[in-house]
Enzyme design. Structure first.
Site, PDB file in Angstrom:
ATOM      1  N   GLU A 280       0.943  -1.027  -0.179  1.00  0.00           N
ATOM      2  CA  GLU A 280      -0.068   0.020   0.080  1.00  0.00           C
ATOM      3  C   GLU A 280       0.884   1.228  -0.102  1.00  0.00           C
ATOM      4  OE1 GLU A 280      -3.102  -0.186  -0.603  1.00  0.00           O
ATOM      5  OE2 GLU A 280      -3.282  -2.220  -0.474  1.00  0.00           O
ATOM      6  N   TRP A 283       1.719   1.897  -3.193  1.00  0.00           N
ATOM      7  CA  TRP A 283       0.572   2.548  -4.316  1.00  0.00           C
ATOM      8  C   TRP A 283       0.713   4.072  -4.205  1.00  0.00           C
ATOM      9  CZ3 TRP A 283      -2.928   1.277  -7.650  1.00  0.00           C
ATOM     10  CH2 TRP A 283      -3.252   0.110  -8.053  1.00  0.00           C
ATOM     11  N   TRP A 311     -21.299  12.846 -18.310  1.00  0.00           N
ATOM     12  CA  TRP A 311     -21.454  13.128 -16.918  1.00  0.00           C
ATOM     13  C   TRP A 311     -22.840  13.894 -16.922  1.00  0.00           C
ATOM     14  CZ3 TRP A 311     -18.789   9.774 -14.291  1.00  0.00           C
ATOM     15  CH2 TRP A 311     -17.409   9.289 -14.536  1.00  0.00           C
ATOM     16  N   ASN A 346     -10.353   3.324   3.532  1.00  0.00           N
ATOM     17  CA  ASN A 346     -10.154   3.083   2.175  1.00  0.00           C
ATOM     18  C   ASN A 346     -11.197   2.209   1.680  1.00  0.00           C
ATOM     19  OD1 ASN A 346      -8.515   2.835  -0.199  1.00  0.00           O
ATOM     20  ND2 ASN A 346      -8.270   0.854   0.024  1.00  0.00           N
ATOM     21  N   TRP A 364     -16.002  12.491 -11.742  1.00  0.00           N
ATOM     22  CA  TRP A 364     -15.030  12.349 -10.687  1.00  0.00           C
ATOM     23  C   TRP A 364     -14.330  13.708 -10.022  1.00  0.00           C
ATOM     24  CZ3 TRP A 364      -9.884  13.630 -11.261  1.00  0.00           C
ATOM     25  CH2 TRP A 364      -9.552  13.580 -12.682  1.00  0.00           C
ATOM     26  N   TRP A 387      -9.003   8.680  -7.257  1.00  0.00           N
ATOM     27  CA  TRP A 387     -10.467   9.011  -7.603  1.00  0.00           C
ATOM     28  C   TRP A 387     -10.489   8.255  -9.246  1.00  0.00           C
ATOM     29  CZ3 TRP A 387     -15.086  10.111  -6.544  1.00  0.00           C
ATOM     30  CH2 TRP A 387     -15.296  10.512  -5.075  1.00  0.00           C
TER      31      TRP A 387
HETATM   32  P1  FAD Z   1      -3.139   1.822   5.103  1.00  0.00           P
HETATM   33  O1  FAD Z   1      -4.101   0.888   4.541  1.00  0.00           O
HETATM   34  O2  FAD Z   1      -2.568   1.773   6.622  1.00  0.00           O
HETATM   35  O3  FAD Z   1      -1.842   2.194   4.138  1.00  0.00           O
HETATM   36  C1  FAD Z   1      -0.621   2.539   4.551  1.00  0.00           C
HETATM   37  C2  FAD Z   1      -0.255   3.834   3.638  1.00  0.00           C
HETATM   38  O4  FAD Z   1      -0.259   3.353   2.315  1.00  0.00           O
HETATM   39  C3  FAD Z   1      -1.428   5.170   3.709  1.00  0.00           C
HETATM   40  O5  FAD Z   1      -1.157   5.784   4.937  1.00  0.00           O
HETATM   41  C4  FAD Z   1      -1.132   5.677   2.520  1.00  0.00           C
HETATM   42  O6  FAD Z   1      -0.254   6.701   2.603  1.00  0.00           O
HETATM   43  C5  FAD Z   1      -0.554   4.524   1.425  1.00  0.00           C
HETATM   44  N1  FAD Z   1      -1.900   4.039   0.692  1.00  0.00           N
HETATM   45  C6  FAD Z   1      -2.927   3.114   1.180  1.00  0.00           C
HETATM   46  N2  FAD Z   1      -3.715   2.868   0.114  1.00  0.00           N
HETATM   47  C7  FAD Z   1      -3.330   3.774  -0.798  1.00  0.00           C
HETATM   48  C8  FAD Z   1      -3.812   3.943  -2.344  1.00  0.00           C
HETATM   49  N3  FAD Z   1      -4.952   3.367  -2.746  1.00  0.00           N
HETATM   50  N4  FAD Z   1      -3.209   5.043  -2.915  1.00  0.00           N
HETATM   51  C9  FAD Z   1      -2.245   5.667  -2.608  1.00  0.00           C
HETATM   52  N5  FAD Z   1      -1.602   5.226  -1.222  1.00  0.00           N
HETATM   53  C10 FAD Z   1      -2.277   4.515  -0.437  1.00  0.00           C
HETATM   54  N6  FAD Z   1      -4.952   8.513   0.443  1.00  0.00           N
HETATM   55  C11 FAD Z   1      -4.192   9.682   0.747  1.00  0.00           C
HETATM   56  O7  FAD Z   1      -3.135   9.409   1.308  1.00  0.00           O
HETATM   57  N7  FAD Z   1      -4.546  10.821   0.204  1.00  0.00           N
HETATM   58  C12 FAD Z   1      -5.782  10.869  -0.222  1.00  0.00           C
HETATM   59  O8  FAD Z   1      -6.039  12.059  -0.750  1.00  0.00           O
HETATM   60  C13 FAD Z   1      -6.572   9.766  -0.766  1.00  0.00           C
HETATM   61  N8  FAD Z   1      -7.764   9.961  -1.446  1.00  0.00           N
HETATM   62  C14 FAD Z   1      -8.266   8.772  -1.818  1.00  0.00           C
HETATM   63  C15 FAD Z   1      -9.620   9.006  -2.631  1.00  0.00           C
HETATM   64  C16 FAD Z   1     -10.172   7.739  -3.112  1.00  0.00           C
HETATM   65  C17 FAD Z   1     -11.321   7.917  -3.913  1.00  0.00           C
HETATM   66  C18 FAD Z   1      -9.775   6.562  -2.880  1.00  0.00           C
HETATM   67  C19 FAD Z   1     -10.452   5.219  -2.927  1.00  0.00           C
HETATM   68  C20 FAD Z   1      -8.482   6.407  -1.930  1.00  0.00           C
HETATM   69  C21 FAD Z   1      -7.928   7.488  -1.565  1.00  0.00           C
HETATM   70  N9  FAD Z   1      -6.766   7.435  -0.622  1.00  0.00           N
HETATM   71  C22 FAD Z   1      -5.944   8.526  -0.479  1.00  0.00           C
HETATM   72  C23 FAD Z   1      -5.947   6.208  -0.461  1.00  0.00           C
HETATM   73  C24 FAD Z   1      -6.380   5.297   0.879  1.00  0.00           C
HETATM   74  O9  FAD Z   1      -7.688   5.361   0.867  1.00  0.00           O
HETATM   75  C25 FAD Z   1      -5.736   6.010   1.724  1.00  0.00           C
HETATM   76  O10 FAD Z   1      -4.344   6.330   1.820  1.00  0.00           O
HETATM   77  C26 FAD Z   1      -5.943   5.158   3.100  1.00  0.00           C
HETATM   78  O11 FAD Z   1      -7.316   4.907   3.451  1.00  0.00           O
HETATM   79  C27 FAD Z   1      -5.168   5.980   4.352  1.00  0.00           C
HETATM   80  O12 FAD Z   1      -5.594   5.073   5.541  1.00  0.00           O
HETATM   81  P2  FAD Z   1      -4.206   4.411   6.193  1.00  0.00           P
HETATM   82  O13 FAD Z   1      -3.093   5.259   6.499  1.00  0.00           O
HETATM   83  O14 FAD Z   1      -5.076   3.819   7.370  1.00  0.00           O
HETATM   84  O15 FAD Z   1      -3.916   3.289   5.102  1.00  0.00           O
END
Ligand code: FAD
Length: 485
Positions: A280, A283, A311, A346, A364, A387
């Site tokens: 993650e 990602w 849209w 997420n 979006w 997004w």
């Molecule tokens: P964990 O599951 O603990 O993951 C660890 C770290 O990995 C996160 O803190 C984050 O930095 C990174 N990460 C995890 N998933 C993703 C992902 N899909 N894409 C990129 N990085 C990821 N994340 C943001 O940091 N900022 C945003 O503005 C953002 N907008 C989002 C919008 C949408 C529509 C979606 C579907 C996802 C978005 N995310 C965003 C990705 C993800 O949802 C969050 O990073 C995550 O929920 C953060 O929670 P966590 O720190 O507990 O994640």
């Protein structure tokens, strides 16, 4: 002016002292250090941070200021165009070097390049570092020399190539220089009249110490269940909640990587779930690669076929989505969690984003904008890339025709209903069987739960089956239709 020319550390998205390459370079120089944060104005095309992000920044800067005071330094705050501010600080203090950690979005990237050239021209030593990512976005190349557009091979290549630098601790002491600072209270980043931030205050501890504690708490246990639990919004520890800390650089991904690997090596952390967690973090890296090579990622379809998408505009539906009043409990729970805490799980982010772009057929970009304004972790790379990923227009995206069913998604990932009951309390007495679709419940079930649809909780703003069909029909109008079935 000090006898040895000072070094300026220009803090931006790296609000920490430990493992901060710019701070480490300044400390190693032995010169007095000016720790500067600039509230930037005047950059054409710069996107103003949203209210939740400003709330976070306010606390994060205060935390950094306290940490600097503890080591004999001070955070200097200034407002203006960075070139003007840096030139002023240089002439006031006699500084002859500036260091910073790189940023990867526009317009910052271009203005930093121009600024570096101008300062060098003026005889100032300038060095920039990578303090934000595991690898620079341009480092990993595909066999044909381009950047990765598909995540799995990117992640594979990254695991083979990434070698973390040795950790650098926070400096024990950092000699300061007399320089004037603005007062952070005058920046008015904490909301007043009304102060809507109490939920965020209960939920978060912005700053480097808060970030370190989050990581420790997560690696002390929950990480071992991450592979199974990460899709469960009802569990507080199902994910790390490090995202806002990473966003402001209160912790760097290299620190996370090293801590996870050390835990695996010491047998404290199980390798399989820990690697899912690190994927993650990858990602996040992948999103930065996409942003680096597509600076307009937050506004322009990555896949231009989506330029044909018909849209809709529907201000009333958009407002109901924003307020968590769609009548679909898991969607509403997510939108209310976002409003209350500045964060959303997420899995639920994917559900609400799918609902907006498919059930409501709204572009979006309007969802991205709402998230930008309300998320404490609003990130130019991750928000835009995610997004687009959910909408189907992004790199390695979920196909548009895969329309999440908010009822089955709710039942599957919030099986106990604890998440919906927490954030949508007005339906908390609805029996489990109907909690994710109260509109399907017999009248007697609703009556016993004290729910009057359309009064105490909304009726669904769209019918799932009809909305799904409308989305698929709309999608056929894009040039993608051939691959759609
Ligand atoms: P964990 O599951 O603990 O993951 C660890 C770290 O990995 C996160 O803190 C984050 O930095 C990174 N990460 C995890 N998933 C993703 C992902 N899909 N894409 C990129 N990085 C990821 N994340 C943001 O940091 N900022 C945003 O503005 C953002 N907008 C989002 C919008 C949408 C529509 C979606 C579907 C996802 C978005 N995310 C965003 C990705 C993800 O949802 C969050 O990073 C995550 O929920 C953060 O929670 P966590 O720190 O507990 O994640």
């Amino acid at each position: 002016m000090p006898s040895v020319a000072p070094v300026i550390v220009w803090f931006r998205e790296d609000l920490r002292l430990a493992d901060n390459p710019a701070v480490a370079a300044a400390a190693a120089s032995g010169a007095p250090v000016i720790c500067l944060y600039i509230r930037e104005t005047g950059a054409k095309g710069a996107r103003a941070p949203g209210g939740a992000a400003l709330w976070w920044l306010d606390k994060s800067l205060k935390s950094l200021a306290r940490s600097l005071e503890a080591i004999g330094n001070r955070l200097i705050l200034r407002t203006g165009d960075p070139q003007t501010v840096l030139t002023e600080v240089i002439s006031e203090t006699g500084a002859n070097a500036v260091v910073w950690n790189r940023r990867y979005g526009e317009p910052g990237r271009t203005s930093d390049t121009a600024l570096k050239a101008a300062l060098k021209e003026a005889g100032i030593d300038v060095s920039s570092f990578n303090g934000r990512l595991l690898m620079e976005p341009w480092e990993l190349k595909t066999g044909s020399g381009g950047y990765y557009r598909v995540f799995t091979p990117f992640w594979r290549a990254m695991q083979a190539a990434y070698v973390p630098n040795p950790a650098t601790g926070a400096p024990g002491r950092l000699r300061d220089v007399d320089a004037s600072s603005e007062d952070i209270a005058d920046w008015r980043m904490h909301p007043t009249a009304p102060d809507w931030s109490h939920g965020m205050g209960e939920f978060w501890t912005p700053g480097e110490a808060g970030a370190r504690k989050r990581l420790k708490d997560f690696l002390d246990g929950p990480v071992n269940d991450y592979a199974e639990d990460r899709n469960r919004p009802d569990l507080d520890s199902s994910s790390s909640r490090l995202s806002p800390h990473l966003r402001y650089g209160e912790i760097g991904p290299a620190q996370i990587w090293r801590a996870v690997k050390a835990g695996i090596d010491a047998g404290r952390i199980q390798e399989r779930p820990a690697m899912v967690f690190l994927s993650e973090i990858a990602w996040r890296e992948f999103s930065h690669v996409l942003l680096h090579f597509n600076p307009e990622l937050a506004s322009k379809n990555y896949n231009p076929n989506f330029d044909q998408m018909p849209w809709r505009t529907d201000a009333a539906a958009l407002r109901k989505w924003q307020q968590g009043m769609t009548g679909y409990p898991v969607v509403d729970a997510g939108m209310r969690q976002l409003w209350h805490t500045g964060w959303m799980h997420n899995r639920v982010r994917m559900i609400v984003a799918s609902f907006l772009t498919k059930h409501l057929l709204l572009p979006w970009q309007v969802g991205e904008e709402w998230f930008w304004n309300t998320l404490v972790d609003a990130d130019p790379a991750a928000n835009a890339a995610s997004w687009q990923w959910t909408a189907g227009s992004g790199a390695d995206a979920a196909p548009y025709f895969r329309v999440f069913n908010p009822i089955t998604q709710g039942s599957k990932f919030d099986e106990t209903g604890a998440y919906v009951r927490r954030w949508v309390p007005e339906i908390s007495n609805v029996a489990d069987k109907y909690l994710h679709a109260p509109f399907e419940a017999p009248a007697e079930v609703l009556r016993r739960a004290g729910v009057v649809l359309g009064m105490t909780y909304p009726k669904p703003i769209v019918d799932h089956a009809a909305a799904r069909q409308r989305a698929l029909d709309a999608y056929k109008q894009t040039r993608q239709e051939k691959g759609a079935e």
